[in-house]
Design a protein around this motif. Structure first.
Motif, PDB file in Angstrom:
ATOM      1  N   VAL A  57    -109.737  77.124 -43.412  1.00 32.25           N
ATOM      2  CA  VAL A  57    -108.631  77.533 -44.270  1.00 32.25           C
ATOM      3  C   VAL A  57    -109.197  78.158 -45.536  1.00 32.25           C
ATOM      4  N   PRO A  58    -108.479  79.041 -46.162  1.00 32.45           N
ATOM      5  CA  PRO A  58    -107.183  79.532 -45.751  1.00 32.45           C
ATOM      6  C   PRO A  58    -107.306  80.525 -44.596  1.00 32.45           C
ATOM      7  N   THR A  59    -106.299  80.528 -43.753  1.00 33.33           N
ATOM      8  CA  THR A  59    -106.181  81.525 -42.700  1.00 33.33           C
ATOM      9  C   THR A  59    -104.790  82.120 -42.792  1.00 33.33           C
ATOM     10  N   ILE A  60    -104.727  83.447 -42.716  1.00 35.96           N
ATOM     11  CA  ILE A  60    -103.448  84.145 -42.754  1.00 35.96           C
ATOM     12  C   ILE A  60    -103.189  84.743 -41.380  1.00 35.96           C
ATOM     13  N   VAL A  61    -102.033  84.383 -40.850  1.00 35.03           N
ATOM     14  CA  VAL A  61    -101.571  84.894 -39.559  1.00 35.03           C
ATOM     15  C   VAL A  61    -100.420  85.847 -39.848  1.00 35.03           C
ATOM     16  N   ILE A  62    -100.498  87.046 -39.300  1.00 37.75           N
ATOM     17  CA  ILE A  62     -99.428  88.021 -39.468  1.00 37.75           C
ATOM     18  C   ILE A  62     -98.881  88.352 -38.093  1.00 37.75           C
ATOM     19  N   GLU A  75    -105.113  93.977 -52.402  1.00 39.55           N
ATOM     20  CA  GLU A  75    -105.235  95.295 -51.787  1.00 39.55           C
ATOM     21  C   GLU A  75    -105.455  95.187 -50.279  1.00 39.55           C
ATOM     22  N   GLU A  76    -106.324  94.271 -49.861  1.00 34.18           N
ATOM     23  CA  GLU A  76    -106.592  94.097 -48.421  1.00 34.18           C
ATOM     24  C   GLU A  76    -105.328  93.671 -47.680  1.00 34.18           C
ATOM     25  N   LEU A  77    -104.614  92.698 -48.229  1.00 31.47           N
ATOM     26  CA  LEU A  77    -103.405  92.217 -47.569  1.00 31.47           C
ATOM     27  C   LEU A  77    -102.340  93.300 -47.531  1.00 31.47           C
ATOM     28  N   PHE A  78    -102.110  93.979 -48.646  1.00 31.58           N
ATOM     29  CA  PHE A  78    -101.072  95.011 -48.687  1.00 31.58           C
ATOM     30  C   PHE A  78    -101.413  96.157 -47.741  1.00 31.58           C
ATOM     31  N   GLU A  79    -102.684  96.538 -47.687  1.00 36.10           N
ATOM     32  CA  GLU A  79    -103.098  97.620 -46.789  1.00 36.10           C
ATOM     33  C   GLU A  79    -102.812  97.235 -45.335  1.00 36.10           C
ATOM     34  N   LYS A  80    -103.130  96.009 -44.981  1.00 38.91           N
ATOM     35  CA  LYS A  80    -102.874  95.555 -43.618  1.00 38.91           C
ATOM     36  C   LYS A  80    -101.376  95.544 -43.314  1.00 38.91           C
ATOM     37  N   LEU A  81    -100.575  95.032 -44.237  1.00 43.13           N
ATOM     38  CA  LEU A  81     -99.134  94.969 -44.023  1.00 43.13           C
ATOM     39  C   LEU A  81     -98.524  96.351 -43.902  1.00 43.13           C
TER      40      LEU A  81
END
Length: 85
Positions: A57-62, A75-81
């Motif tokens: 953890v932490p692990t983010i599942v989308i 930035e990494e999360l927003f780019e992926k989303l």
């Protein structure tokens, strides 16, 4: 389409608050985000983590896909989303 983000955390994890923060920012700033924070504290949450093969953890599942292990930058999360739309 609604994008579901699940953030798997524990209370003792020093990096989990950062992962939760960026996920909450995504929910506030982007459209159609469903956010669930899962603290791994009981058998049900452990089983859920095991089902995804989560080992840290932490692990983010989308959208039911393990996407980040560790806390991504905003930035990494927003780019992926944004790439999912």
């Amino acid at each position: 389409m609604v994008t579901k983000i699940e953030v798997f955390t524990t209370d003792s994890c020093p990096h989990c608050p950062a992962a939760i923060k960026v996920a909450e920012e995504a929910k506030q700033e982007l459209n159609d985000i469903e956010l669930e924070i899962i603290k791994i504290v009981d058998n049900a949450s452990r089983e859920r983590a095991i089902d995804y093969g989560i080992m840290a953890v932490p692990t983010i599942v989308i959208n039911k896909e393990v996407t980040f292990t560790g806390a991504p930058t905003k930035e990494e999360l927003f780019e992926k989303l944004k790439s999912l739309n």
